[in-house]
Scaffold this active site. Structure first.
Site, PDB file in Angstrom:
ATOM      1  N   HIS A 144      36.231  33.977  44.400  1.00 59.87           N
ATOM      2  CA  HIS A 144      35.128  33.515  43.554  1.00 59.87           C
ATOM      3  C   HIS A 144      35.583  32.372  42.663  1.00 59.87           C
ATOM      4  CE1 HIS A 144      37.100  36.555  41.054  1.00 59.87           C
ATOM      5  NE2 HIS A 144      36.326  36.322  40.019  1.00 59.87           N
ATOM      6  N   HIS A 169      39.437  40.524  29.878  1.00 58.29           N
ATOM      7  CA  HIS A 169      38.669  39.276  29.886  1.00 58.29           C
ATOM      8  C   HIS A 169      38.264  38.830  28.484  1.00 58.29           C
ATOM      9  CE1 HIS A 169      38.205  41.049  33.900  1.00 58.29           C
ATOM     10  NE2 HIS A 169      37.957  39.833  34.351  1.00 58.29           N
ATOM     11  N   GLU A 227      43.010  36.594  40.624  1.00 66.18           N
ATOM     12  CA  GLU A 227      43.103  38.015  40.263  1.00 66.18           C
ATOM     13  C   GLU A 227      43.706  38.864  41.392  1.00 66.18           C
ATOM     14  OE1 GLU A 227      39.276  38.405  37.209  1.00 66.18           O
ATOM     15  OE2 GLU A 227      39.064  38.979  39.308  1.00 66.18           O
ATOM     16  N   HIS A 230      36.458  44.188  40.614  1.00 62.08           N
ATOM     17  CA  HIS A 230      35.966  44.740  39.346  1.00 62.08           C
ATOM     18  C   HIS A 230      34.838  43.870  38.771  1.00 62.08           C
ATOM     19  CE1 HIS A 230      39.541  42.451  37.240  1.00 62.08           C
ATOM     20  NE2 HIS A 230      38.481  41.668  37.292  1.00 62.08           N
TER      21      HIS A 230
END
Length: 279
Positions: free
Chosen positions: A193, A59, A240, A12
């Site tokens: 990441h 977030h 995530e 996402h």
């Protein structure tokens, strides 16, 4: 009764939304990613789901570090688009399915999962990027949705195993819904990441591909991974990926892969896998 017909694991990444809004889908940097979702949308149109359960993390649009629930579920008829600091994206509000959301929340609580039930939620890129990649929205969305937010920001986090078991509980909840309902569940986030510290920008394509292999064939092995191991392999933000395990736990062992794609052009490995249940 309700039935989960398919599951999707997908990244996402927020820059996907910016590229989409600016019409950059056909540029050399972005075309490999956007083209991969064309057959996914066609597949979903043929499956005709009634509801999408979107497992994502907020977030900072609706929750922040002072109050961040472990699991939060939307129970509303509509969800507005959040402004993440650069204006509200030009997407229509999300249609909810209040009756199903209420059933889902009640069933999960009685299955011993403690939830924060939200009668109002504003959805942001964690939710929106998978939505516009996978579903049509002209003039409105062609599927109702239930936002299901998971804490992957504020420690202590739910374990990989806990997320997988949550998916199994979601399947039981869907199957106990009294009306006919075709449900697709999406687990979002990642892949590898690192956005902070000396390893900023680190990706590991080999580990990402290994995760795609195992989420399909051996998800139980992923449940054994600790938070530390997950972050060492996939980066701090790669945690995530535990949300993909919610999706996989909601599917049977008989689910078959339909699509798989991986693209790593910048600072994040961008993965996609779709799994369909047998009729």
């Amino acid at each position: 009764m309700g039935r989960i017909i398919a599951g999707i694991g997908t990244s996402h990444v927020p820059s996907i939304g910016a590229a989409y809004d600016r019409g950059k889908q056909a540029t050399p940097a972005w075309r490999p990613l956007f083209d991969a979702y064309i057959p996914v949308r066609e597949w979903l149109e043929a499956l005709k789901p009634d509801v999408a359960i979107m497992v994502y993390n907020d977030h900072g649009a609706d929750f922040f570090f002072d109050k961040y629930p472990t699991f939060a579920v939307g129970a509303a008829d509509r969800y507005d688009i959040a402004d993440e600091g650069f204006g509200v994206r030009p997407l229509p509000p999300i249609d909810g399915h209040l009756e199903f959301s209420q059933h889902l929340c009640e069933a999960l609580v009685y299955d011993e999962f403690d939830l924060t039930v939200c009668q109002e939620m504003r959805v942001e890129h964690g939710f929106l990027v998978p939505m516009h990649l996978c579903f049509d929205h002209t003039p409105g969305w062609n599927v109702a949705a239930v936002p299901f937010a998971v804490n992957v920001l504020q420690h202590p986090l739910p374990t990989a195993r806990r997320c997988y078991r949550l998916g199994q509980a979601i399947r039981r909840a869907v199957e106990s819904y009294p009306a006919d309902l075709r449900v697709v569940i999406l687990g979002t986030g990642g892949m590898s990441h690192q956005l902070t510290g000396p390893h900023f920008g680190k990706m590991d394509q080999d580990w990402d591909q290994d995760f795609l292999d195992r989420i399909e064939r051996d998800p139980d092995s992923l449940c054994e991974l600790t938070h530390q191991t997950l972050m060492e392999r996939y980066g701090a933000e790669g945690i995530e990926l535990i949300m993909w395990l919610v999706m996989r736990g909601a599917l049977s062992n008989r689910a078959r892969r339909v699509h798989r794609h991986y693209y790593a052009p910048m600072t994040t490995g961008m993965g996609l896998i779709t799994l369909e249940e047998p009729v």
